[in-house]
Scaffold this active site. Structure first.
Site, PDB file in Angstrom:
ATOM      1  N   GLU A  48       0.819  -1.214   0.000  1.00  0.00           N
ATOM      2  CA  GLU A  48       0.000   0.000   0.000  1.00  0.00           C
ATOM      3  C   GLU A  48       0.854   1.265   0.000  1.00  0.00           C
ATOM      4  OE1 GLU A  48      -2.929   0.056  -0.773  1.00  0.00           O
ATOM      5  OE2 GLU A  48      -3.709  -1.918  -0.331  1.00  0.00           O
ATOM      6  N   CYS A 204     -13.861   1.050 -15.614  1.00  0.00           N
ATOM      7  CA  CYS A 204     -14.364   2.421 -15.497  1.00  0.00           C
ATOM      8  C   CYS A 204     -13.171   3.370 -15.355  1.00  0.00           C
ATOM      9  CB  CYS A 204     -15.297   2.531 -14.282  1.00  0.00           C
ATOM     10  SG  CYS A 204     -16.272   4.043 -14.215  1.00  0.00           S
ATOM     11  N   CYS A 211     -17.820   0.519 -20.929  1.00  0.00           N
ATOM     12  CA  CYS A 211     -19.105   0.202 -20.305  1.00  0.00           C
ATOM     13  C   CYS A 211     -19.649  -1.162 -20.729  1.00  0.00           C
ATOM     14  CB  CYS A 211     -20.116   1.303 -20.609  1.00  0.00           C
ATOM     15  SG  CYS A 211     -19.547   2.942 -20.072  1.00  0.00           S
ATOM     16  N   CYS A 214     -18.855  -3.528 -18.085  1.00  0.00           N
ATOM     17  CA  CYS A 214     -19.134  -3.115 -16.702  1.00  0.00           C
ATOM     18  C   CYS A 214     -20.297  -3.895 -16.081  1.00  0.00           C
ATOM     19  CB  CYS A 214     -19.446  -1.621 -16.662  1.00  0.00           C
ATOM     20  SG  CYS A 214     -19.797  -1.044 -14.990  1.00  0.00           S
ATOM     21  N   CYS A 220     -25.953   2.392 -13.694  1.00  0.00           N
ATOM     22  CA  CYS A 220     -25.080   3.572 -13.681  1.00  0.00           C
ATOM     23  C   CYS A 220     -25.847   4.862 -13.984  1.00  0.00           C
ATOM     24  CB  CYS A 220     -23.948   3.391 -14.698  1.00  0.00           C
ATOM     25  SG  CYS A 220     -22.805   4.790 -14.755  1.00  0.00           S
TER      26      CYS A 220
END
Length: 303
Positions: A48, A204, A211, A214, A220
DNA sequence: TACACGTGGCT
DNA sequence: TAGCCAAGTGT
């Protein structure tokens, strides 16, 4: 107060966005190292730090090297901070290396060498902010907490708020929104967190959302509205890197990393012609603890 | 809040 | 190709 925003949030929850994204992620995703079963919390923390503003592809090889050399916090804490900066190599934002080293010391001294799972304890570590603390709690320990990074912000902006870009950060509100979409049980919530990040990063995307791939296209709000152009406040523009103090700092630090011995001031002077800017960059590195002065030379920090 | 902070790949 | 973008944090 039944605001338009509250209605958008309710609609997203009703559509089961969190559950859909969790199922989509569970059905298949890239096998990134930190997603492997049994990957240690320390490995998640290191990853991270490295992933803060740095693309996945550049992190993977460096992470493997780090964990082989420093398999637990105490191992990193036992070496000088300059070694962390050296091993950071060209990942960028080298103060992350300094912070990670300091975090390893804190974990060793205050947490018996175990990465804490409590959000507040994580936030108290140097270099750990709202994103990293929640990412470690969620991904290393399976705790049900909302994780919001730039990818999640973009997905939430489009799918829920119906706008093309997330705009300036509103941390509290965005955390609450993600929280409201999180499935109730912790394991599925973790999949939803990881899935929202994966979705934002691979489908995205900022420039060319795909899309057709997606899993939540039908729900959406941005798509339903006909992909309106973003009209909100502009995101702050990144200043040019070429010729900046950042470039000078990077050039100097690169020289220090490459040398086992202190680098003479005369050599540093060769790295950048503008003496005023060069001295400013050098002073900044010293102030940040990324470099130390040794007589008439400079080196990575030894303590 | 706005800005500083590295580096490299992509369009 | 110049600018955009990237699993943010600290001040």
């Amino acid at each position: 107060m039944a605001s338009a925003y509250a209605e958008q949030v309710q609609r997203a929850a009703d559509a089961g966005i969190g559950e859909s994204v969790a199922a989509w992620f569970a059905a298949g995703h890239r096998p990134l190292p930190w997603r492997a079963t049994g990957f240690p919390a320390w490995g998640v923390l290191v990853s991270e730090f490295m992933l803060q503003q740095t693309p996945v592809a550049r992190v993977i090889p460096r992470l493997a090297e780090w964990l082989e050399r420093w398999p637990e916090p105490a191992a990193l804490a036992a070496v000088p901070p300059g070694e962390a900066v050296r091993a950071w190599d060209r990942l960028g934002y080298p103060r992350r290396a300094l912070n990670l080293h300091a975090a390893s010391v804190a974990i060793t001294e205050r947490h018996a060498g175990v990465v804490p799972e409590d959000i507040e304890a994580l936030l108290a570590l140097p270099g750990v902010g709202p994103y990293t603390a929640r990412a470690v709690a969620a991904f290393a320990y399976g705790i049900r907490v909302p994780v919001v990074d730039v990818n999640v912000r973009r997905v939430l902006a489009r799918a829920v708020r119906g706008v093309g870009e997330p705009g300036p950060a509103r941390t509290t509100e965005e955390l609450a929104l993600m929280e409201s979409l999180l499935p109730a049980d912790a394991p599925t919530a973790r999949l939803a967190n990881a899935g929202m990040m994966e979705l934002g990063q691979t489908v995205c995307t900022a420039r060319t959302p795909d899309c057709a791939r997606c899993p939540i296209a039908a729900a959406c709000a941005w798509r339903a509205a006909g992909y309106p152009a973003y009209t909100g406040p502009a995101a702050p523009r990144q200043k040019p890197y070429a010729g900046s103090d950042r470039e000078v700092r990077g050039r100097i630090l690169r020289e220090l990393r490459a040398s086992e011995l202190p680098v003479p001031a005369s050599r540093v002077a060769e790295l950048w012609a503008d003496a005023v800017q060069r001295e400013r960059a050098l002073a900044g590195l010293l102030a940040d603890g990324l470099a130390v002065a040794v007589d008439d030379a400079y080196a990575l920090p030894t303590a």
